[in-house]
Design a protein around this motif. Sequence first.
Motif: not given
Length: 263
Positions: A140, A169, A206-208
């Motif tokens: 991320v 993470v 979306h987290q990336k």
Amino acid sequence: MKVIIKNDYDAMCEWAAKHIAAAIGAKAKTSKEPFVLGLPTGSSPLGVYKRLIEMNKAGKVSFKNVVTFNMDEYVGLPHEHEQSYWYFMHDNFFDHIDIPAENVNILNGMAKDLEKECARYEAKIASYGGIDLFLGGSGVDGHIAFNEPFTSLTSRTGVRGLTTDTLIVNSRFFGNDPEKVPKKALSVGVGTVCDSKEVLLVINGHQKARALRHCIEGGVDQAWTISALQLHQNAYIACDEPACGELKVDTYKFFKEVYKNEK
Ligand code: GLP
């Protein structure tokens, strides 16, 4: 850099698996030398491995003349530890395909002399004439392999400390306790990845989105080590729609249109 935007995770994995299989097949037609494939762990490539296993079982791709080099490994976890990358790779990929065991290379995080192990690994990659295609993912925070922010963009294989972000993470695999995550890893360098003839990153979710924006639209920046791929002549990013959430509309439209038929 070519950015291939697919509707969802499955379509992204399907595209990446077909692309890898085609590259292996193309080399086999013109050379007896093995195809040298760099590989990552993580959840992102799991669908790619699943698809490649299916293609292998269906006779659409063979790994008999493929030599693999994994990106990284935790320091201090033995092979049989379920969170070692050795275990992950065998469980999710190597045990299900026709690759000879001796063709698999994974850094040994239990080596007595870790620096020597990293030098051995670099030398072995070089002995094959380098990596034909390095598949990768992204953290991320935009790390590639375990090259955390501010790792040199010309770095080679070495011992890396992990950031608090990464420990948090990755704690999802260690009972949600960051304290249980190994604090060090062995990792190929950003330079090692960028020396490959081709690099393909799979970036989904979306987290990336922030990492993908920095990878594509930011400058080449040691704070986002994946941005080093901007200097690579043959780099592909395969991503899904949610990962594009922070791209400029024009950037998104450009890649969506220009590479819509890319194989
Ligand atoms: C780890 C690995 C990376 C990987 C990253 C993202 O930090 N060292 O190689 O890209 O996780 O993992 P995921 O795909 O699970 O998000």
